[in-house]
Structure formats: structure tokens, C-alpha cells
Design a protein around this motif. Structure first.
Motif, PDB file in Angstrom:
ATOM      1  N   ALA A  76     -27.192  -3.004   2.405  1.00 45.23           N
ATOM      2  CA  ALA A  76     -27.163  -3.118   0.941  1.00 45.23           C
ATOM      3  C   ALA A  76     -28.561  -2.824   0.393  1.00 45.23           C
ATOM      4  N   PRO A  77     -28.999  -1.550   0.510  1.00 46.21           N
ATOM      5  CA  PRO A  77     -30.340  -1.199   0.028  1.00 46.21           C
ATOM      6  C   PRO A  77     -30.463  -1.310  -1.487  1.00 46.21           C
ATOM      7  N   THR A  78     -31.653  -1.623  -1.930  1.00 45.81           N
ATOM      8  CA  THR A  78     -31.912  -1.826  -3.351  1.00 45.81           C
ATOM      9  C   THR A  78     -31.431  -0.658  -4.199  1.00 45.81           C
ATOM     10  N   LYS A  79     -31.767   0.548  -3.795  1.00 47.47           N
ATOM     11  CA  LYS A  79     -31.394   1.724  -4.580  1.00 47.47           C
ATOM     12  C   LYS A  79     -29.877   1.824  -4.749  1.00 47.47           C
ATOM     13  N   ALA A  80     -29.130   1.618  -3.676  1.00 39.74           N
ATOM     14  CA  ALA A  80     -27.667   1.727  -3.739  1.00 39.74           C
ATOM     15  C   ALA A  80     -27.061   0.623  -4.598  1.00 39.74           C
ATOM     16  N   VAL A  81     -27.555  -0.600  -4.454  1.00 34.61           N
ATOM     17  CA  VAL A  81     -27.035  -1.715  -5.251  1.00 34.61           C
ATOM     18  C   VAL A  81     -27.304  -1.461  -6.735  1.00 34.61           C
ATOM     19  N   LYS A  82     -28.510  -0.999  -7.036  1.00 30.94           N
ATOM     20  CA  LYS A  82     -28.865  -0.698  -8.429  1.00 30.94           C
ATOM     21  C   LYS A  82     -27.957   0.386  -9.000  1.00 30.94           C
ATOM     22  N   GLU A  83     -27.724   1.435  -8.247  1.00 33.06           N
ATOM     23  CA  GLU A  83     -26.859   2.519  -8.719  1.00 33.06           C
ATOM     24  C   GLU A  83     -25.430   2.046  -8.978  1.00 33.06           C
ATOM     25  N   VAL A  84     -24.910   1.202  -8.106  1.00 33.62           N
ATOM     26  CA  VAL A  84     -23.554   0.666  -8.300  1.00 33.62           C
ATOM     27  C   VAL A  84     -23.501  -0.150  -9.585  1.00 33.62           C
ATOM     28  N   MET A  85     -24.469  -1.045  -9.782  1.00 27.40           N
ATOM     29  CA  MET A  85     -24.459  -1.896 -10.977  1.00 27.40           C
ATOM     30  C   MET A  85     -24.620  -1.061 -12.246  1.00 27.40           C
TER      31      MET A  85
END
Length: 66
Positions: A23-32
Motif C-alpha cells: 500500500a504505497p503512499t502514491k497509490a493510496v493517494k491516487e485511489v483517494m
């Protein structure tokens, strides 16, 4: 990812990312952001363990639905 797959959409989400656990920061941010949230990166999860947090991509994100 719980955020992406959940049916509840709270107005505010505070989440700790774990890049070393998929759950990398970049991916979580993009999903949100894709779900309509404005996302702020609040920094490393534990200042006392900053080196470990940096190496493992452990950060805290604040998301507010806009």
C-alpha cells in the motif's frame, strides 16, 4: 485496498500507508483522489523511527471529501 473496495465514503479519512506491505503512499493517494478526496501528506508516521518509515514508505495521509 480497503479504501477503494469499501462502500462507506466518510467525509474525512486519516490513513497510514505501508509501501512495504503493498500500500504505497502514491497509490493510496491516487485511489483517494479518484474517489473525490483532497489528500494532504502529513509526513512520516513516527518521527522517532523516521529512517525506518522512509525506507518502508510509512506515511500518514489526510483525505477530505470535496
Amino acid at each position: 485496498m480497503i479504501i477503494r473496495d469499501g462502500t462507506v465514503r466518510p467525509r474525512v479519512i486519516l490513513v497510514e500507508t505501508h509501501g512495504f506491505r503493498g500500500a504505497p503512499t502514491k497509490a493510496v493517494k491516487e485511489v483517494m483522489e479518484g474517489l473525490g478526496y483532497f489528500v494532504s501528506d502529513l509526513g512520516f508516521a513516527e518521527v522517532e523511527k523516521m529512517s525506518e518509515c522512509y525506507e518502508n514508505d510509512i506515511r500518514v495521509l489526510l483525505a477530505v471529501r470535496i
